[in-house]
Design a protein around this motif. Structure first.
Motif, PDB file in Angstrom:
ATOM      1  N   GLN A 167      18.643  10.826  34.094  1.00 19.22           N
ATOM      2  CA  GLN A 167      20.006  11.167  34.513  1.00 19.22           C
ATOM      3  C   GLN A 167      20.085  11.325  36.033  1.00 19.22           C
ATOM      4  O   GLN A 167      21.073  10.903  36.661  1.00 19.22           O
ATOM      5  CB  GLN A 167      20.459  12.450  33.806  1.00 19.22           C
ATOM      6  N   CYS A 174      23.845   7.393  29.839  1.00 18.00           N
ATOM      7  CA  CYS A 174      24.357   8.178  30.974  1.00 18.00           C
ATOM      8  C   CYS A 174      25.883   8.113  31.044  1.00 18.00           C
ATOM      9  O   CYS A 174      26.460   7.023  30.888  1.00 18.00           O
ATOM     10  CB  CYS A 174      23.789   7.626  32.277  1.00 18.00           C
ATOM     11  N   HIS A 181      14.405  12.724  30.068  1.00 17.60           N
ATOM     12  CA  HIS A 181      15.871  12.736  30.106  1.00 17.60           C
ATOM     13  C   HIS A 181      16.399  13.151  31.471  1.00 17.60           C
ATOM     14  O   HIS A 181      17.275  12.486  32.051  1.00 17.60           O
ATOM     15  CB  HIS A 181      16.408  13.685  29.024  1.00 17.60           C
ATOM     16  N   ASP A 182      15.893  14.271  32.005  1.00 17.65           N
ATOM     17  CA  ASP A 182      16.414  14.774  33.276  1.00 17.65           C
ATOM     18  C   ASP A 182      16.160  13.792  34.411  1.00 17.65           C
ATOM     19  O   ASP A 182      17.033  13.574  35.270  1.00 17.65           O
ATOM     20  CB  ASP A 182      15.794  16.138  33.607  1.00 17.65           C
ATOM     21  N   THR A 233      24.183  17.042  24.061  1.00 21.38           N
ATOM     22  CA  THR A 233      25.118  17.892  24.803  1.00 21.38           C
ATOM     23  C   THR A 233      25.690  17.226  26.054  1.00 21.38           C
ATOM     24  O   THR A 233      26.683  17.708  26.608  1.00 21.38           O
ATOM     25  CB  THR A 233      24.434  19.205  25.227  1.00 21.38           C
ATOM     26  N   HIS A 234      25.072  16.136  26.532  1.00 24.15           N
ATOM     27  CA  HIS A 234      25.537  15.546  27.790  1.00 24.15           C
ATOM     28  C   HIS A 234      26.569  14.449  27.575  1.00 24.15           C
ATOM     29  O   HIS A 234      27.112  13.916  28.547  1.00 24.15           O
ATOM     30  CB  HIS A 234      24.354  15.007  28.607  1.00 24.15           C
TER      31      HIS A 234
END
Length: 324
Positions: A276, A106, A272-273, A76-77
């Motif tokens: 990012q 990223c 992941h978080d 989704t990113h």
């Protein structure tokens, strides 16, 4: 098909081969990225030589930038057409295109070039975790950083300056020392001509530094411990001169109740978080002008062996990229 650099057996730079490999479509949680440039790092040499074992045959390379061509289910990113950059496992960035896990890829801001993106992710996020995720560092603290004119080093010099941290660097030539000073080091010592550990003591009034950041390894380990103040932190994050040999943990007590850690970037970015967030912090430093990504060497992909030779001979400064 995509031109891809692989190794079929470990050894010197001559083991690097260029092969045409199928790329395929991304599965769930994956993206396909068409590279614009690839970054070169010491970890690539460690994997090629067998110091960091891999199942062979295997593609090499840990960072790159490019454009997203396809997105798998659940991602989704990122979307098709996005500019992107990454430092991530598994190795395989030395190529024209690849399918890979999306979590550590990223979105790359428009204000940062593809070349900068390829050169900065592994080195820049390494600087981020060294200064922000390993041990508390405050304005006014003093850091000893080895290989201050290298890819991580020049970023670290600027990062320290932007946060009011005194950075004492070491490098192997007067020219490299001048580079470190120009990028924000408060002092830079030529380790080939000076007793750098004694110099560090003199520069700190005999107290020692709060933190050592050492990616050189065997050659600098003992002197690094002797450069720390009591309760200081030794961060050993690389092995450019070879791995640190076994040592007696008990020596840390008499030397001042020292602390030591051996981190890797890939532990820090596994989430992941967190990855990012670290990338955004790095991008903000670059976009603000606090950190300038210096690319001093460029090699075409087919000259990857020459790039490895230059890096291992310590003939490079700043960052090196492979042009796809």
């Amino acid at each position: 098909m995509a031109r891809t650099v692989i190794i079929e057996e470990v050894g010197g730079p001559e083991k690097l081969k260029l092969a045409d490999l199928p790329v395929g479509e991304p599965g769930p949680g994956q993206v396909r990225i068409r590279h614009k440039a690839c970054g070169l790092n010491f970890i690539d040499c460690y994997q090629r030589s067998g110091l960091y074992p891999m199942q062979l045959p295997h593609a090499l390379g840990m960072e790159a930038s490019g454009v997203i061509e396809a997105v798998g289910e659940g991602v989704t990113h990122l979307k098709v057409g996005d500019r992107a950059a990454y430092a991530a496992n598994p190795p395989g960035s030395y190529c024209e295109a690849r399918v890979m896990p999306a979590a550590q890829v990223c979105p790359l801001p428009d204000g940062i070039s593809f070349e900068e993106g390829a050169a900065m992710m592994l080195k820049g996020m390494t600087a981020q975790y060294l200064f922000h995720r390993t041990t508390p560092l405050r304005r006014g603290d003093t850091v000893l950083f080895h290989a201050a004119a290298g890819g991580v080093g020049l970023i670290a010099c600027q990062w320290a300056r932007s946060e009011g941290i005194t950075l004492i660097g070491t490098a192997g030539t007067d020219e490299k020392c001048a580079l470190g000073l120009a990028h924000g080091a408060s002092h830079c010592i030529n380790y080939r001509t000076e007793d750098w550990a004694a110099q560090v003591r003199d520069l700190t009034g005999g107290k020692g530094v709060d933190v050592v950041m050492d990616a050189v390894g065997a050659d600098t380990f003992e002197g690094s411990l002797d450069s720390l103040k009591p309760l200081g932190m030794m961060i050993s994050f690389g092995n450019a001169s070879g791995p640190v040999p076994p040592f007696n943990l008990g020596v840390l007590g008499p030397k001042g109740s020292l602390k030591i850690t051996r981190p890797t970037l890939f532990t820090h970015i596994a989430d992941h978080d967190a990855c990012q967030e670290m990338a955004q912090h790095l991008f903000s430093k670059v976009l603000a002008g606090d950190v300038v990504i210096r690319i001093d060497q460029r090699f075409p992909l087919e000259q990857v062996a020459e790039a490895h030779r230059a890096l291992e001979a310590r003939k490079t400064t700043g960052c090196t990229i492979l042009e796809v």
